[in-house]
Design a protein around this motif. Structure first.
Motif, PDB file in Angstrom:
ATOM      1  N   TYR A   1       4.882  -5.719  -3.965  1.00 12.75           N
ATOM      2  CA  TYR A   1       3.905  -4.850  -4.633  1.00 12.75           C
ATOM      3  C   TYR A   1       4.216  -4.752  -6.120  1.00 12.75           C
ATOM      4  O   TYR A   1       5.393  -4.816  -6.504  1.00 12.75           O
ATOM      5  CB  TYR A   1       3.941  -3.442  -4.023  1.00 12.75           C
ATOM      6  CG  TYR A   1       3.212  -3.360  -2.707  1.00 12.75           C
ATOM      7  CD1 TYR A   1       1.839  -3.204  -2.674  1.00 12.75           C
ATOM      8  CD2 TYR A   1       3.903  -3.441  -1.499  1.00 12.75           C
ATOM      9  CE1 TYR A   1       1.156  -3.121  -1.461  1.00 12.75           C
ATOM     10  CE2 TYR A   1       3.231  -3.369  -0.285  1.00 12.75           C
ATOM     11  CZ  TYR A   1       1.853  -3.208  -0.272  1.00 12.75           C
ATOM     12  OH  TYR A   1       1.179  -3.140   0.906  1.00 12.75           O
TER      13      TYR A   1
ATOM     14  N   ALA B   1       7.530  -7.221   0.532  1.00 12.03           N
ATOM     15  CA  ALA B   1       6.888  -6.596   1.690  1.00 12.03           C
ATOM     16  C   ALA B   1       6.594  -7.672   2.742  1.00 12.03           C
ATOM     17  O   ALA B   1       6.657  -7.422   3.937  1.00 12.03           O
ATOM     18  CB  ALA B   1       5.612  -5.894   1.267  1.00 12.03           C
TER      19      ALA B   1
ATOM     20  N   ASN C   1       8.435   0.903  11.165  1.00 13.37           N
ATOM     21  CA  ASN C   1       7.785   1.312   9.917  1.00 13.37           C
ATOM     22  C   ASN C   1       8.371   0.527   8.756  1.00 13.37           C
ATOM     23  O   ASN C   1       9.577   0.279   8.718  1.00 13.37           O
ATOM     24  CB  ASN C   1       8.041   2.800   9.636  1.00 13.37           C
ATOM     25  CG  ASN C   1       7.216   3.678  10.552  1.00 13.37           C
ATOM     26  OD1 ASN C   1       6.248   3.199  11.139  1.00 13.37           O
ATOM     27  ND2 ASN C   1       7.610   4.922  10.700  1.00 13.37           N
ATOM     28  N   GLY C   2       7.509   0.138   7.851  1.00 15.20           N
ATOM     29  CA  GLY C   2       7.983  -0.566   6.649  1.00 15.20           C
ATOM     30  C   GLY C   2       8.204  -2.048   6.876  1.00 15.20           C
ATOM     31  O   GLY C   2       8.672  -2.755   5.983  1.00 15.20           O
TER      32      GLY C   2
ATOM     33  N   GLY D   1       5.991  -4.312   7.133  1.00 10.97           N
ATOM     34  CA  GLY D   1       5.026  -5.102   6.343  1.00 10.97           C
ATOM     35  C   GLY D   1       3.705  -5.300   7.065  1.00 10.97           C
ATOM     36  O   GLY D   1       2.870  -6.097   6.630  1.00 10.97           O
ATOM     37  N   LYS D   2       3.476  -4.528   8.142  1.00  9.71           N
ATOM     38  CA  LYS D   2       2.283  -4.741   8.979  1.00  9.71           C
ATOM     39  C   LYS D   2       0.996  -4.415   8.203  1.00  9.71           C
ATOM     40  O   LYS D   2       0.053  -5.199   8.192  1.00  9.71           O
ATOM     41  CB  LYS D   2       2.383  -3.883  10.253  1.00  9.71           C
ATOM     42  CG  LYS D   2       3.656  -4.136  11.052  1.00  9.71           C
ATOM     43  CD  LYS D   2       3.712  -3.359  12.337  1.00  9.71           C
ATOM     44  CE  LYS D   2       3.763  -1.854  12.184  1.00  9.71           C
ATOM     45  NZ  LYS D   2       4.973  -1.335  11.537  1.00  9.71           N
ATOM     46  N   SER D   3       0.981  -3.234   7.547  1.00 10.22           N
ATOM     47  CA  SER D   3      -0.241  -2.857   6.810  1.00 10.22           C
ATOM     48  C   SER D   3      -0.449  -3.770   5.614  1.00 10.22           C
ATOM     49  O   SER D   3      -1.591  -4.037   5.220  1.00 10.22           O
ATOM     50  CB  SER D   3      -0.151  -1.416   6.324  1.00 10.22           C
ATOM     51  OG  SER D   3       0.047  -0.579   7.420  1.00 10.22           O
TER      52      SER D   3
ATOM     53  N   LYS E   1      -3.834  -5.793   3.979  1.00 10.44           N
ATOM     54  CA  LYS E   1      -4.307  -5.707   2.589  1.00 10.44           C
ATOM     55  C   LYS E   1      -4.465  -7.094   1.974  1.00 10.44           C
ATOM     56  O   LYS E   1      -5.385  -7.344   1.213  1.00 10.44           O
ATOM     57  CB  LYS E   1      -3.335  -4.866   1.758  1.00 10.44           C
ATOM     58  CG  LYS E   1      -3.353  -3.396   2.148  1.00 10.44           C
ATOM     59  CD  LYS E   1      -2.415  -2.609   1.279  1.00 10.44           C
ATOM     60  CE  LYS E   1      -2.090  -1.255   1.875  1.00 10.44           C
ATOM     61  NZ  LYS E   1      -0.893  -0.674   1.299  1.00 10.44           N
TER      62      LYS E   1
HETATM   63  P1  ADP Z   1       4.235  -0.994   7.810  1.00 17.67           P
HETATM   64  O1  ADP Z   1       2.755  -1.014   7.854  1.00 17.67           O
HETATM   65  O2  ADP Z   1       4.869  -2.053   8.643  1.00 17.67           O
HETATM   66  O3  ADP Z   1       4.803   0.360   8.138  1.00 17.67           O
HETATM   67  P2  ADP Z   1       3.859  -1.544   4.988  1.00 17.67           P
HETATM   68  O4  ADP Z   1       3.190  -2.858   5.045  1.00 17.67           O
HETATM   69  O5  ADP Z   1       3.027  -0.357   4.730  1.00 17.67           O
HETATM   70  O6  ADP Z   1       4.728  -1.319   6.313  1.00 17.67           O
HETATM   71  O7  ADP Z   1       4.999  -1.581   3.880  1.00 17.67           O
HETATM   72  C1  ADP Z   1       5.899  -2.661   3.727  1.00 17.67           C
HETATM   73  C2  ADP Z   1       6.811  -2.347   2.553  1.00 17.67           C
HETATM   74  O8  ADP Z   1       6.073  -2.308   1.349  1.00 17.67           O
HETATM   75  C3  ADP Z   1       7.511  -0.999   2.677  1.00 17.67           C
HETATM   76  O9  ADP Z   1       8.860  -1.185   2.279  1.00 17.67           O
HETATM   77  C4  ADP Z   1       6.796  -0.112   1.707  1.00 17.67           C
HETATM   78  O10 ADP Z   1       7.681   0.799   1.119  1.00 17.67           O
HETATM   79  C5  ADP Z   1       6.283  -1.084   0.683  1.00 17.67           C
HETATM   80  N1  ADP Z   1       4.984  -0.637   0.138  1.00 17.67           N
HETATM   81  C6  ADP Z   1       3.862  -0.356   0.826  1.00 17.67           C
HETATM   82  N2  ADP Z   1       2.852  -0.041   0.004  1.00 17.67           N
HETATM   83  C7  ADP Z   1       3.351  -0.130  -1.261  1.00 17.67           C
HETATM   84  C8  ADP Z   1       2.808   0.058  -2.580  1.00 17.67           C
HETATM   85  N3  ADP Z   1       1.520   0.394  -2.764  1.00 17.67           N
HETATM   86  N4  ADP Z   1       3.643  -0.112  -3.628  1.00 17.67           N
HETATM   87  C9  ADP Z   1       4.918  -0.458  -3.475  1.00 17.67           C
HETATM   88  N5  ADP Z   1       5.491  -0.676  -2.266  1.00 17.67           N
HETATM   89  C10 ADP Z   1       4.727  -0.508  -1.160  1.00 17.67           C
END
Ligand code: ADP
Length: 599
Positions: free
Chosen positions: A359, A366, A386-387, A389-391, A395
């Motif tokens: 990011y 991520a 959690n964390g 990288g699923k979401s 994106k």
């Molecule tokens: P999950 O959905 O598996 O819980 P995410 O894909 O949301 O995880 O996040 C993956 C990593 O990216 C995490 O370490 C999170 O802190 C980081 N992250 C998520 N969104 C952002 C963002 N907008 N800016 C910076 N880091 C992000």
């Protein structure tokens, strides 16, 4: 310092030109009317002093009513015209203000919609947005008004200077010279005021945030439960205290600067007036001339003062408009591409090919050389902590961001080659925290495909497919019930909101359905009911399901286990359980929890 001010002023000039074009586009003939009225108003003082002089001179020559009547009537008429012009100007300005504000809002809104998500990852972006939204909308018109005042007062000053010139050339020059230092002082003050605002945007935003937290419904439950109200109120007051201190210091400095500039200009008038009294006593001027000069000095004073103020305001407006410009110049980073629709709708598969992504401003990857295939007509599940990288992968799939490395391929075509709007039309996503639109159920579902909003049959089908029909039928006005209390509607439970969001995803005729934690807010009965129908719903489409519930994931054709931005295990539920890896141990743990929970 003066050089810096001049350079800054010149730097702002293009913003001024754009602001005037903006006002012209928004108001057209209203601006013409405004200009004519301003010029008329600017000429009035000169007419008044000239008529006053002839009135006094005629009166001194012959004290008969008939001699002075025309001048007296003229003065009265000008007075009435002045009143009429002033009222008309108030009306025209109100109309202009409304139109210009709408135009600025339109610009800000259109641009905000175009920006990509990376914009919201930078704190500076919020400063930009804040300055554009809070300060800028009124400034283009303020600039025009100040320009008008400048022209009007400049005109008035020139006419009066011409009148004074007839008595002595140095009189208007003296007026002007004693005004210039004041102009420089005022400009200097405005610049320091502007820099103060730039430096304190962050604090002003935080002040607004605290204000919002204290009063908003979304934080109301925790604020009461954890007794956070007083804590936040004190933080707000502390911040307000320091901001108020700064603002008051600036206001005090502004008042002193204005006073100093006024005093200097007033000294000029006084010298001129003294000379004129001397001329009259020496018999070189008549009483009417003395009165005219007295009036002209006073009017000149007022005009110069207004000129100074006008110039100061122009400078201030230019600085603020530059903020709006800066926001409008921020470009989305990811929309460059060949904008083709090749690869759509998805016929075979979507593939992540060695995708890495961090990011903006992020400290770690991520997604790290991520590989994944989502074949057509298959349900793919992703599970992980959690964390993991699923979401993030959703994106990237929706092209809210572009990968730093690797490619995402739709039937072999790189996502970057495809028109992003056409791509998004093919994807329906149920986000983890879906938006609660505070409007009717119909719109909450129909927003999935806005062009089909009035298709009742499809709305009903989507609601039925997602399991939202039963809660909707319980609502007082069914699909026409307004949701959420803010606009007098009905509130739903989290699970019901989630079903409405799911209906929104199903309402879209997309070839890929992405579900981020689809069953997280559902009770287990609803989950079973919904999963039973899930296969039918995804027939003919691809489905990607992100979940931490293994009882949901087990219905997928293939399950991938994610950790630290990579896939570490893949297979069907049966294969993964027998493999005895991370999935198997997590499954065993979840099953243990469930069996312990049973009486
Ligand atoms: P999950 O959905 O598996 O819980 P995410 O894909 O949301 O995880 O996040 C993956 C990593 O990216 C995490 O370490 C999170 O802190 C980081 N992250 C998520 N969104 C952002 C963002 N907008 N800016 C910076 N880091 C992000």
């Amino acid at each position: 310092m003066l050089k810096r001010q001049i350079t800054e002023f010149i730097r702002q000039l293009p913003a001024g030109r754009r602001a005037i074009v903006l006002v012209w586009k928004a108001t057209r003939w209203w601006s013409v009317a405004w200009g004519v009225l301003l010029i008329a108003q600017g000429l009035l003082p000169a007419g008044q002093v000239l008529l006053l002089r002839s009135l006094v001179n005629q009166f001194v020559a012959s004290e008969r009513w008939t001699t002075i009547a025309p001048s007296a009537i003229g003065i009265a008429a000008l007075w009435i015209v002045g009143l009429l012009i002033s009222s008309a100007l108030t009306w025209v300005r109100a109309v202009q203000a409304e139109y210009v504000q709408d135009e600025v809002h339109r610009l800000i809104h259109e641009h905000a919609i175009r920006l990509d998500l990376a914009f919201y990852d930078r704190p500076e972006s919020y400063d930009l947005l804040w300055r554009a939204q809070v300060d800028a909308p009124s400034q283009p018109l303020a600039l025009l008004e100040s320009l008008g005042t400048l022209v009007q007062n400049g005109l008035g000053f020139l006419v009066l200077a011409g009148i004074l010139w007839a008595y002595a050339a140095w009189l208007p020059l003296l007026m002007l010279l004693t005004a210039v230092p004041g102009l420089i002082w005022i400009a200097r003050h405005i610049l320091s005021e502007h820099h103060w605002h730039l430096e304190h945007t962050f604090d002003e935003r935080r002040e607004r945030y605290l204000d919002w937290m204290i009063t908003d419904q979304r934080a109301a439950t925790e604020f009461r439960l954890f007794d956070l109200g007083t804590y936040h109120r004190k933080a707000f007051e502390k911040l307000r205290g320091s901001l108020r201190g700064g603002k008051l210091r600036l206001a005090r400095k502004g008042a002193v600067t204005e006073l100093e500039a006024g005093l200097l200009a007033w000294t000029g008038s006084l010298v001129g007036l003294g000379w004129m009294v001397h001329q009259t006593l020496a018999g070189r001027a008549r009483l009417g001339d003395l009165l005219l000069c007295f009036q002209a000095f006073q009017q000149c004073q007022a005009q110069l003062r207004a000129l100074l103020e006008g110039a100061g305001k122009i400078y201030r407006s230019l600085l603020f408009i530059d903020n709006l410009d800066e926001f409008l110049r921020t470009m989305p980073a990811i929309f460059a591409g060949h904008a083709s629709e090749a690869g759509l709708p998805i016929k075979e598969s979507i593939r992540f090919d060695g995708v890495s992504f961090t990011y903006p401003g992020g400290t770690h990857c991520a997604l790290d050389k991520f590989e994944l295939e989502i074949p057509k007509e298959k349900v793919v599940a992703i599970v992980g902590y959690n964390g993991a990288g699923k979401s993030t992968l959703i994106k990237l799939l929706c092209r809210f961001y572009d990968p730093d490395e690797g490619r995402i391929l739709v039937d072999g075509v790189d996502l970057k080659e495809i028109d992003h709007e056409a791509l998004r039309r093919q994807i329906a996503v149920l986000f983890q925290n879906p938006v609660h639109y505070e409007t009717t159920v119909r719109e909450n579902i129909g927003f999935g495909e806005i062009s089909a909003l009035s298709d009742d049959k499809r709305l009903w089908q989507a609601a039925s497919d997602s399991g939202a029909l039963a809660p909707i039928e319980r609502l007082p006005e069914g699909f026409d019930t307004v949701l959420s209390k803010m606009f007098g509607g009905t509130e739903l439970s989290e699970g019901e909101w989630q079903r409405i969001a799911l209906a929104r995803a199903f309402f879209r005729e997309a070839s890929l359905i992405v579900l981020d934690e689809p069953t997280s807010a559902m009770d287990s009965w609803a989950e079973q009911d919904w999963l039973g129908r899930f296969r039918t719903l995804t027939a003919g489409r691809s489905a990607l399901m992100i979940t931490h519930r293994f009882t949901t994931a087990m219905h997928a054709d293939i399950i991938h286990v994610m950790e630290k931005g990579r896939i570490i295990e893949s297979g069907t539920h049966g294969q993964l359980v027998s493999k005895g890896g991370v999935y198997a141990s997590s499954w065993a743990a979840q099953m243990r929890d469930i069996s312990h929970a049973r009486p």
